[in-house]
Design an enzyme around this catalytic site. Structure first.
Site, PDB file in Angstrom:
ATOM      1  N   LEU A 238     110.131  39.517  58.900  1.00 31.63           N
ATOM      2  CA  LEU A 238     111.038  38.883  58.997  1.00 31.63           C
ATOM      3  C   LEU A 238     112.181  39.437  57.822  1.00 31.63           C
ATOM      4  O   LEU A 238     111.828  40.041  56.921  1.00 31.63           O
ATOM      5  CB  LEU A 238     110.431  37.723  57.975  1.00 31.63           C
ATOM      6  N   ASP A 239     113.657  39.077  58.143  1.00 30.22           N
ATOM      7  CA  ASP A 239     114.640  39.699  57.195  1.00 30.22           C
ATOM      8  C   ASP A 239     114.363  39.421  55.764  1.00 30.22           C
ATOM      9  O   ASP A 239     113.789  38.446  55.630  1.00 30.22           O
ATOM     10  CB  ASP A 239     115.832  39.417  57.944  1.00 30.22           C
ATOM     11  N   LYS A 240     114.816  40.204  54.882  1.00 29.15           N
ATOM     12  CA  LYS A 240     114.584  40.044  53.491  1.00 29.15           C
ATOM     13  C   LYS A 240     115.374  38.746  53.098  1.00 29.15           C
ATOM     14  O   LYS A 240     114.911  38.004  52.140  1.00 29.15           O
ATOM     15  CB  LYS A 240     115.431  41.244  52.739  1.00 29.15           C
TER      16      LYS A 240
END
Length: 236
Positions: free
Chosen positions: A104-106
């Site tokens: 998951l993106d930051k």
């Protein structure tokens, strides 16, 4: 058994990560730099008959398989980098070694599956299996029904056209989307291509797994039933 598959079963990571280690020359087999085509000899009770090392450290046995779910918060980086204080690595237990299934993106949040089951990771991640991931998305402004139709039918950006997917409006500015692709920052780029900006993105389900009441930033092991249901769904 193929070397990468055996390494995945040892909890080294997914098959893809095992392949990267082999390509980097970090794996030795019986004293020689290993190759992808090298087989691993297994004896009774599946004990390994070969000497395998990672960076000079012996890999002697497979770990007990473990399955955890994390409700990732915004700001946590899924890359396992010790030099990054925001890295997921600082939230994981010391043993068994766990790895995220995908990322998951930051700046995204929500459900993240953590495991040392390389075979399951491979089946969940490989595009040919087309397993679903569901997200709740909030945009910077209200969107039209045409936007929903365009997202569902596939969006062109750069040299990519996304596959058809399921999109359901939740409110004037938010929607649910279920993807079987795993392109980098896919939902954000799809939305941007249609003139919108994502201001909140939460993964709420991965196949049969859901967050339910798990608090943000918290993690827990899966129950035996959850593991069994997930594996059954993956093999369909």
């Amino acid at each position: 058994m193929r070397l990468a598959k055996y390494l995945a079963q040892c909890g080294i990571g997914s098959r893809r990560e095992a392949c990267r280690l082999i390509e980097a020359g970090r794996i030795t087999l019986n004293g020689h730099i290993a190759r992808h085509t090298d087989p691993v000899r297994l004896g009774e009770s599946l004990n390994c008959l070969d000497s395998i090392e990672l960076d000079g450290a012996p890999i002697t046995k497979t770990e007990t398989l473990a399955y955890w779910i994390l409700n990732k918060a915004v700001g946590t980086d899924c890359r396992l980098l010790e030099q990054d204080e925001t890295s997921l690595i600082y939230l994981l237990p010391k043993a068994p070694r766990l790895y995220p299934v995908g990322r998951l993106d930051k700046d995204s949040r929500g459900l993240l599956l953590l495991t040392n089951d390389g075979e399951l990771t491979h089946k969940l991640m490989h595009p040919s299996f087309a397993h679903s991931k569901t997200y709740h998305v909030r945009l910077n402004r209200p969107f039209t029904d045409e936007f929903v139709e365009q997202m569902a039918s596939g969006v062109q950006y750069k040299e990519v056209r996304t596959l058809p997917c399921q999109v359901t409006r939740l409110s004037a500015m938010s929607f649910e989307i279920a993807l079987t692709q795993g392109l980098n920052r896919q939902i954000r780029r799809m939305s941007s291509a249609l003139g919108y900006k994502v201001i909140d993105l939460q993964r709420v389900a991965l196949m049969t797994l859901t967050l339910e009441s798990l608090a943000e930033g918290a993690m827990r092991p899966l129950t035996q039933q959850e593991v069994a249901v997930l594996k059954a769904a993956v093999t369909i």
